[in-house]
Design an enzyme around this catalytic site. Structure first.
Site, PDB file in Angstrom:
ATOM      1  N   GLY A 112      -0.019   8.842   2.020  1.00 52.16           N
ATOM      2  CA  GLY A 112       1.015   7.670   1.991  1.00 52.16           C
ATOM      3  C   GLY A 112       0.175   6.212   2.395  1.00 52.16           C
ATOM      4  O   GLY A 112      -0.227   6.111   3.574  1.00 52.16           O
ATOM      5  N   SER A 113       0.108   5.334   1.301  1.00 47.88           N
ATOM      6  CA  SER A 113      -0.346   4.024   1.867  1.00 47.88           C
ATOM      7  C   SER A 113      -0.386   3.139   0.600  1.00 47.88           C
ATOM      8  O   SER A 113       0.623   3.021  -0.143  1.00 47.88           O
ATOM      9  CB  SER A 113      -1.962   4.226   2.076  1.00 47.88           C
ATOM     10  OG  SER A 113      -2.264   5.157   0.875  1.00 47.88           O
ATOM     11  N   ARG A 114      -1.332   1.913   0.680  1.00 51.22           N
ATOM     12  CA  ARG A 114      -1.144   0.739  -0.128  1.00 51.22           C
ATOM     13  C   ARG A 114      -2.529   0.256  -0.542  1.00 51.22           C
ATOM     14  O   ARG A 114      -3.367   0.287   0.282  1.00 51.22           O
ATOM     15  CB  ARG A 114      -0.233  -0.322   0.440  1.00 51.22           C
ATOM     16  CG  ARG A 114      -0.115  -1.332  -0.448  1.00 51.22           C
ATOM     17  CD  ARG A 114       0.939  -2.258   0.218  1.00 51.22           C
ATOM     18  NE  ARG A 114       0.341  -3.507   0.403  1.00 51.22           N
ATOM     19  CZ  ARG A 114       0.959  -4.543   1.335  1.00 51.22           C
ATOM     20  NH1 ARG A 114       1.832  -4.425   1.897  1.00 51.22           N
ATOM     21  NH2 ARG A 114       0.453  -5.834   1.440  1.00 51.22           N
TER      22      ARG A 114
END
Length: 232
Positions: free
Chosen positions: A189-191
């Site tokens: 999970g990240s950006r």
């Protein structure tokens, strides 16, 4: 045999970074089955999720001078003009930024948005707040790449999220890249933030789904007067 080959063609390959984690999940699942069968089935579901998390499907990248493709799978969470982080060395004037949020169900292998050369790599330790928040660009752990191209420098920032605890880089400074080439991975999970040259008009909208190496974010050679979008 043709049926077997057809099934195999539908199963995406797994990135090598995932093998240790898949092995751990599988081992824990066996232990859980030994303790109590229902726990084992929960472990089985989590092991399948881990396998899917590290999938690394083949992508077909459009190749033309000036195209900027998405570096990540996920949802376009922000399209704004902001001052880039000083560490990137892209100046102190607002630049177009496209942010792509990756949930724990997205492919997390990151791909180069443009052909060019890795000018700089800057790792910055930080927090692990929700990657969808705008302040995550400055507060969270992140790994930044500056890629030099014939149309100027592009900034690409991997940002760890609420669950992510490890940013993995596959490249080094001075290394040439082609568009769509794998350059890193963020676990769980990240950006991704992409900083475009001044005056560039992004060709995506907030809320749009992007595919790494395939979705076109911008065209640096053909100024676009703007687009409208419809949500069905």
């Amino acid at each position: 045999m043709s049926i077997v080959n057809s099934v195999r063609a539908q199963i995406p390959p797994i990135h090598r970074e995932g093998y240790p984690f898949i092995g751990i999940f599988a081992l824990v699942t066996l232990i859980l089955f030994w303790i109590w069968a229902p726990l084992g089935w929960i472990g089985t579901v989590l092991t399948i999720w881990c396998i899917l998390f590290f999938r690394d499907p083949v992508r077909v990248t459009p190749v033309r001078d000036g195209l900027v493709v998405s570096p990540a799978d996920g949802r376009v969470s922000m399209v704004v003009d902001v001052i880039p982080p000083p560490a990137l060395g892209l100046g102190d004037q607002p630049l177009p930024r496209v942010s792509i949020f990756m949930s724990v169900f997205n492919v997390h292998v990151n791909r180069s948005p443009v052909p060019g050369r890795v000018e700089r790599i800057i790792y910055s330790p930080g927090k692990f707040i929700n990657a969808e928040l705008d302040k995550a660009s400055e507060d969270n752990e992140r790994n930044s790449l500056v890629i030099s191209t014939t149309h100027g420098n592009i900034g690409v920032v991997q940002i760890a999220g609420l669950i992510a605890r490890r940013i993995v880089s596959f490249v080094r400074e001075g290394q040439p890249l082609v568009a769509g080439e794998r350059f890193g991975l963020i676990r769980f999970g990240s950006r991704l933030d992409v900083y475009l040259p001044a005056g560039t008009k992004p060709l995506v909208s907030e809320g749009q789904t992007s595919l790494a190496g395939e979705t076109i974010l911008a065209d640096l050679t053909q100024p676009d007067l703007g687009r409208t979008y419809r949500a069905d």
